[in-house]
Design an enzyme around this catalytic site. Structure first.
Site, short mmCIF file in Angstrom:
data_model
loop_
_atom_site.label_atom_id
_atom_site.label_comp_id
_atom_site.label_asym_id
_atom_site.label_seq_id
_atom_site.Cartn_x
_atom_site.Cartn_y
_atom_site.Cartn_z
N ASP A 1 -32.85 -13.59 115.36
CA ASP A 1 -33.09 -12.39 116.17
C ASP A 1 -34.55 -12.29 116.61
OD1 ASP A 1 -32.42 -10.12 117.58
OD2 ASP A 1 -32.73 -8.77 115.88
N GLY B 1 -36.37 1.70 118.86
CA GLY B 1 -37.62 1.55 119.61
C GLY B 1 -38.68 0.83 118.81
N ASN B 2 -38.55 0.87 117.47
CA ASN B 2 -39.47 0.11 116.61
C ASN B 2 -39.15 -1.38 116.58
OD1 ASN B 2 -39.92 2.91 114.76
ND2 ASN B 2 -41.66 1.51 114.90
N SER B 3 -37.95 -1.75 117.02
CA SER B 3 -37.54 -3.16 116.95
C SER B 3 -38.54 -4.05 117.68
CB SER B 3 -36.15 -3.34 117.56
OG SER B 3 -35.16 -2.71 116.79
N HIS C 1 -32.51 -9.09 120.29
CA HIS C 1 -31.60 -8.03 120.74
C HIS C 1 -32.30 -7.03 121.66
CE1 HIS C 1 -33.17 -5.69 117.19
NE2 HIS C 1 -33.04 -4.68 118.05
N LEU D 1 -25.31 -30.25 108.94
CA LEU D 1 -24.39 -31.19 108.29
C LEU D 1 -22.97 -31.07 108.81
CD1 LEU D 1 -25.35 -31.23 104.49
CD2 LEU D 1 -25.59 -33.08 106.15
N GLY D 2 -22.62 -29.92 109.31
CA GLY D 2 -21.25 -29.74 109.79
C GLY D 2 -20.28 -29.43 108.67
#
Length: 380
Positions: A153, A225-227, A123, A282-283
């Site tokens: 992510d 900002g730490n992400s 992100h 597997l669906g």
């Protein structure tokens, strides 16, 4: 009387002194704890009380490997409604100038190898036209995206600089609740910042943040900002990649989440090798076995997951699975939790054959399915 007291004074004093000496040497005779017991307890108390007075050594080890990210992307500004008017366009045509504006965002990244591979959050880099990496030693460079995995992510970046300080990897499987943790990143763009807390929980999932969730929870302050920054232990070893916070204010409220380094490393290696993360599929869509459903199956107290839906022509349909089937186990592993079972399937390689034990109409069936490759769209 006073003569009698003087006569008894020396024997009384000697008796008191003797009693004190006996209590000191043999306290257990009068029900007091012995000295040797107290001496054995003191080192235990000392061990519990002692701890590092500073985490500077851990920070000095880890912080050079945490970089600040500055991403920019260009977006088209909305046009004035007048420009969409058919009469206006009749006279001026469709060749109207389109205005664009530049949006900037902040984040962090961790240098994982001396070759210049960095891990951050998807992100943070999603849609970015330019990514600037600023190292602690003052160097800056542009990064390119090697690949990303929205379902965890995570994103892998590459920079071309010499003498890069790679972080030391820890073992996220060995952490314990109560262990000291340090979060390193670039909150609000103020520059590299270190915050301290403890490991509050492990294995957090079903938060609705990612498709695959296995978060470390910490109360070390994590802010915008730490992400993409580092969560390290008291020795400076990487435990996880900071990714999200739970907050009603937008700032830290002591509930932060990090992706364990073990999972992050698996994703990074897959992206570097294949350009994407290849997962088994597997669906099927599953739902938990509620007490009401268990009673309808006649399996009160029996663990399992219910097949809620089947993807047409998917591996599960080809294997004979049907909606309403109760899955008891997959490859011998009890299917007591839908997310855990689907993660088990995701770890399988496409083309592998797995066994599935199900109950259908009160009959036990054993099916075999060939694992497919998970498509980019969400699904299990």
């Amino acid at each position: 009387m006073f003569k009698a007291l003087r006569f008894l004074g020396w024997p009384l004093l000697v008796g008191v002194l003797a009693a004190l000496l006996i209590i000191q040497q043999f306290p257990h005779w009068v029900g007091l704890p012995s000295q040797d017991v107290q001496l054995r307890q003191a080192p235990i108390y000392s061990r519990l009380a002692q701890g590092p007075a500073s985490y500077a050594e851990a920070v000095n080890l880890a912080s050079p490997a945490v970089a600040n990210l500055y991403t920019t992307k260009f977006v088209e500004k909305p046009t004035h409604p007048l420009f969409e008017d058919p009469q206006f366009r009749r006279f001026f045509g469709d060749n109207l100038p389109k205005q664009r504006r530049m949006e900037s965002s902040l984040g962090s990244a961790v240098i994982m190898s001396p070759e210049g591979y960095l891990l951050t959050n998807n992100h943070v880099t999603s849609g970015a036209d330019q990514i600037v990496v600023a190292l602690k030693d003052g160097r800056e460079t542009l990064a390119r995206i090697i690949g990303s995995d929205p379902e965890t992510d995570l994103a892998v970046l590459k920079i071309d600089l010499k003498d890069l300080p790679a972080i030391t990897l820890g073992r996220s499987d060995d952490i314990k609740i109560g262990d000291v943790s340090l979060a390193i990143g670039n909150p609000f763009g103020v520059g590299q910042t270190v915050t301290m807390g403890i490991i509050s929980a492990t294995g957090r999932n079903q938060l609705g943040l990612n498709t695959y969730e296995d978060f470390i929870q910490t109360d070390a302050a994590i802010n915008p900002g730490n992400s993409g920054g580092a969560l390290v232990d008291a020795h400076g070893n990487l435990l996880g990649i900071n990714t999200a916070i739970f907050s009603k204010s937008g700032g830290s409220q002591g509930i932060g989440f990090a992706i364990p380094v073990k999972l992050a490393l698996e994703v990074m290696q897959a992206i570097i090798e294949h350009g994407q993360v290849i997962r088994g599929w597997l669906g099927i869509e599953v739902q938990p076995l509620t007490p009401e459903l268990a009673e309808s199956f006649g399996l009160a107290g029996q663990p399992g997951i219910v097949v809620a839906g089947i993807y047409r022509n998917g591996p599960a349909q080809k294997a004979g699975l049907q909606p309403g089937d109760l899955i008891l186990s997959i490859d011998g592993e009890p299917a007591s939790d839908g997310r855990r079972s689907m993660n088990q399937v995701a770890r399988a390689k496409p083309g592998d054959t797995i066994s599935i034990e199900v109950i259908r109409n009160a009959e036990l069936l054993r099916l075999s399915a060939e694992v497919g490759m998970r498509p980019p769209a969400n699904g299990n």
